[in-house]
Design a protein around this motif. Sequence first.
Motif, mmCIF file in Angstrom:
data_model
loop_
_atom_site.group_PDB
_atom_site.id
_atom_site.type_symbol
_atom_site.label_atom_id
_atom_site.label_comp_id
_atom_site.label_asym_id
_atom_site.label_seq_id
_atom_site.Cartn_x
_atom_site.Cartn_y
_atom_site.Cartn_z
ATOM 1 N N GLN A 97 -54.609 41.478 -21.223
ATOM 2 C CA GLN A 97 -55.104 42.859 -21.304
ATOM 3 C C GLN A 97 -54.439 43.722 -20.225
ATOM 4 O O GLN A 97 -53.985 44.832 -20.505
ATOM 5 C CB GLN A 97 -56.623 42.912 -21.155
ATOM 6 N N ILE A 98 -54.361 43.182 -19.010
ATOM 7 C CA ILE A 98 -53.694 43.894 -17.919
ATOM 8 C C ILE A 98 -52.232 44.160 -18.301
ATOM 9 O O ILE A 98 -51.729 45.280 -18.131
ATOM 10 C CB ILE A 98 -53.785 43.100 -16.596
ATOM 11 N N CYS A 99 -51.565 43.142 -18.817
ATOM 12 C CA CYS A 99 -50.160 43.303 -19.195
ATOM 13 C C CYS A 99 -49.989 44.340 -20.292
ATOM 14 O O CYS A 99 -49.075 45.177 -20.229
ATOM 15 C CB CYS A 99 -49.567 41.963 -19.627
ATOM 16 N N SER A 100 -50.860 44.307 -21.289
ATOM 17 C CA SER A 100 -50.782 45.299 -22.368
ATOM 18 C C SER A 100 -50.950 46.707 -21.806
ATOM 19 O O SER A 100 -50.206 47.631 -22.164
ATOM 20 C CB SER A 100 -51.863 45.042 -23.427
ATOM 21 N N GLU A 101 -51.913 46.873 -20.923
ATOM 22 C CA GLU A 101 -52.151 48.186 -20.324
ATOM 23 C C GLU A 101 -50.956 48.630 -19.471
ATOM 24 O O GLU A 101 -50.512 49.775 -19.559
ATOM 25 C CB GLU A 101 -53.425 48.167 -19.480
ATOM 26 N N MET A 102 -50.445 47.714 -18.650
ATOM 27 C CA MET A 102 -49.312 48.055 -17.778
ATOM 28 C C MET A 102 -48.071 48.417 -18.597
ATOM 29 O O MET A 102 -47.368 49.379 -18.287
ATOM 30 C CB MET A 102 -48.981 46.894 -16.836
ATOM 31 N N TYR A 133 -40.919 49.209 -12.800
ATOM 32 C CA TYR A 133 -40.795 47.958 -12.038
ATOM 33 C C TYR A 133 -42.187 47.484 -11.598
ATOM 34 O O TYR A 133 -42.535 46.309 -11.768
ATOM 35 C CB TYR A 133 -39.902 48.183 -10.812
ATOM 36 N N GLY A 134 -42.954 48.387 -11.039
ATOM 37 C CA GLY A 134 -44.290 48.044 -10.543
ATOM 38 C C GLY A 134 -45.220 47.563 -11.645
ATOM 39 O O GLY A 134 -46.019 46.641 -11.441
ATOM 40 N N ASP A 135 -45.129 48.172 -12.819
ATOM 41 C CA ASP A 135 -45.984 47.754 -13.932
ATOM 42 C C ASP A 135 -45.647 46.337 -14.393
ATOM 43 O O ASP A 135 -46.546 45.535 -14.659
ATOM 44 C CB ASP A 135 -45.856 48.738 -15.098
ATOM 45 N N ASP A 137 -44.314 44.056 -12.510
ATOM 46 C CA ASP A 137 -44.740 43.197 -11.412
ATOM 47 C C ASP A 137 -46.258 42.971 -11.450
ATOM 48 O O ASP A 137 -46.730 41.852 -11.236
ATOM 49 C CB ASP A 137 -44.313 43.811 -10.073
ATOM 50 N N THR A 138 -47.015 44.014 -11.735
ATOM 51 C CA THR A 138 -48.473 43.893 -11.831
ATOM 52 C C THR A 138 -48.859 42.929 -12.943
ATOM 53 O O THR A 138 -49.767 42.109 -12.775
ATOM 54 C CB THR A 138 -49.120 45.273 -12.071
ATOM 55 N N CYS A 139 -48.159 43.019 -14.072
ATOM 56 C CA CYS A 139 -48.417 42.084 -15.168
ATOM 57 C C CYS A 139 -48.218 40.646 -14.687
ATOM 58 O O CYS A 139 -49.087 39.792 -14.867
ATOM 59 C CB CYS A 139 -47.488 42.395 -16.346
ATOM 60 N N GLU A 140 -47.081 40.394 -14.067
ATOM 61 C CA GLU A 140 -46.783 39.030 -13.608
ATOM 62 C C GLU A 140 -47.788 38.559 -12.565
ATOM 63 O O GLU A 140 -48.272 37.425 -12.608
ATOM 64 C CB GLU A 140 -45.358 38.965 -13.051
ATOM 65 N N GLU A 141 -48.118 39.424 -11.637
ATOM 66 C CA GLU A 141 -49.045 39.046 -10.561
ATOM 67 C C GLU A 141 -50.452 38.752 -11.078
ATOM 68 O O GLU A 141 -51.183 37.993 -10.448
ATOM 69 C CB GLU A 141 -49.088 40.146 -9.493
ATOM 70 N N SER A 142 -50.834 39.333 -12.211
ATOM 71 C CA SER A 142 -52.176 39.076 -12.746
ATOM 72 C C SER A 142 -52.365 37.587 -13.064
ATOM 73 O O SER A 142 -53.474 37.076 -12.981
ATOM 74 C CB SER A 142 -52.440 39.933 -13.989
ATOM 75 N N PHE A 143 -51.286 36.892 -13.360
ATOM 76 C CA PHE A 143 -51.364 35.463 -13.657
ATOM 77 C C PHE A 143 -51.437 34.618 -12.385
ATOM 78 O O PHE A 143 -51.760 33.443 -12.439
ATOM 79 C CB PHE A 143 -50.151 35.020 -14.499
ATOM 80 N N HIS A 144 -51.129 35.221 -11.245
ATOM 81 C CA HIS A 144 -51.109 34.477 -9.982
ATOM 82 C C HIS A 144 -52.403 34.616 -9.182
ATOM 83 O O HIS A 144 -52.541 34.021 -8.117
ATOM 84 C CB HIS A 144 -49.911 34.920 -9.133
ATOM 85 N N ASP A 159 -36.928 40.236 -16.475
ATOM 86 C CA ASP A 159 -35.862 41.043 -17.078
ATOM 87 C C ASP A 159 -36.117 42.531 -16.862
ATOM 88 O O ASP A 159 -35.210 43.277 -16.493
ATOM 89 C CB ASP A 159 -35.725 40.738 -18.571
ATOM 90 N N VAL A 160 -37.349 42.964 -17.102
ATOM 91 C CA VAL A 160 -37.683 44.386 -16.897
ATOM 92 C C VAL A 160 -37.487 44.766 -15.434
ATOM 93 O O VAL A 160 -36.894 45.814 -15.134
ATOM 94 C CB VAL A 160 -39.119 44.698 -17.372
ATOM 95 N N LYS A 161 -37.959 43.926 -14.526
ATOM 96 C CA LYS A 161 -37.815 44.248 -13.098
ATOM 97 C C LYS A 161 -36.350 44.296 -12.686
ATOM 98 O O LYS A 161 -35.929 45.221 -11.976
ATOM 99 C CB LYS A 161 -38.595 43.242 -12.239
ATOM 100 N N ASN A 162 -35.558 43.325 -13.125
ATOM 101 C CA ASN A 162 -34.125 43.320 -12.793
ATOM 102 C C ASN A 162 -33.425 44.557 -13.356
ATOM 103 O O ASN A 162 -32.624 45.194 -12.672
ATOM 104 C CB ASN A 162 -33.444 42.050 -13.299
ATOM 105 N N LEU A 163 -33.720 44.902 -14.609
ATOM 106 C CA LEU A 163 -33.095 46.079 -15.214
ATOM 107 C C LEU A 163 -33.552 47.362 -14.532
ATOM 108 O O LEU A 163 -32.744 48.262 -14.297
ATOM 109 C CB LEU A 163 -33.407 46.127 -16.715
ATOM 110 N N ALA A 164 -34.837 47.454 -14.220
ATOM 111 C CA ALA A 164 -35.343 48.661 -13.546
ATOM 112 C C ALA A 164 -34.702 48.816 -12.167
ATOM 113 O O ALA A 164 -34.360 49.931 -11.754
ATOM 114 C CB ALA A 164 -36.865 48.615 -13.436
ATOM 115 N N LEU A 165 -34.523 47.715 -11.476
ATOM 116 C CA LEU A 165 -33.914 47.765 -10.151
ATOM 117 C C LEU A 165 -32.447 48.187 -10.221
ATOM 118 O O LEU A 165 -32.029 49.111 -9.527
ATOM 119 C CB LEU A 165 -34.048 46.414 -9.436
ATOM 120 N N ILE A 166 -31.663 47.528 -11.072
ATOM 121 C CA ILE A 166 -30.245 47.917 -11.135
ATOM 122 C C ILE A 166 -30.106 49.309 -11.745
ATOM 123 O O ILE A 166 -29.216 50.061 -11.359
ATOM 124 C CB ILE A 166 -29.352 46.883 -11.849
ATOM 125 N N GLY A 167 -30.999 49.658 -12.664
ATOM 126 C CA GLY A 167 -30.975 51.010 -13.229
ATOM 127 C C GLY A 167 -31.201 52.051 -12.157
ATOM 128 O O GLY A 167 -30.479 53.057 -12.071
#
Length: 175
Positions: A97-102, A133-135, A137-144, A159-167
């Motif tokens: 749910q968090i990931c869908s929202e993010m 990038y933050g969204d 990351d928030t999705c991934e962190e919800s599992f931790h 992939d999203v974080k890497n692309l957002a960073l290089i973008g």
Amino acid sequence: MEMKLLRWATIVLALLIFDQSFTSVGADLIEDTCNKTSNFKFCVSFLRSKPGSATADVQGLAQIVADQIQINLKDTFSEASKLYKEATERVIKECFQICSEMYGVAIDYMNGVLINLKSKNYSNTRDGLSVVYGDADTCEESFHEEPVRPSPLTKNNDDVKNLALIGSEIVLILG
């Protein structure tokens, strides 16, 4: 007849040489641009795999990255929503749910990023990419968070974080 054939061969050879030199310039621009990012290997590998990147300018490379982010966001949103519907365990359902929202928020921000990039409003483009990038990351962190669960979306998030960073780093080159 021989003269016409020689002329055609000369024209074809000249076009091949021109095309090769143009492609080399594009490859050099990709390497030069990716050299200014924090993940050279990912940047070069990604951009070289995309049609049009060899002949793109820096603005075009940023556009290629942004377009791919939008695709990844929509795919991950769909995947997270599907997994949410299938999940039976409360904790894992909350993570999806968090990931869908993010990812829903990230898609909205990415629409703005694409508009800002086209209008060369680079500051707002970078800000939007930072939110994306933050969204992810928030999705991934919800599992931790306790109780920790393995995330089936780790590759998507990375992939999203890497692309957002290089973008963001490519947009910084632009201004």
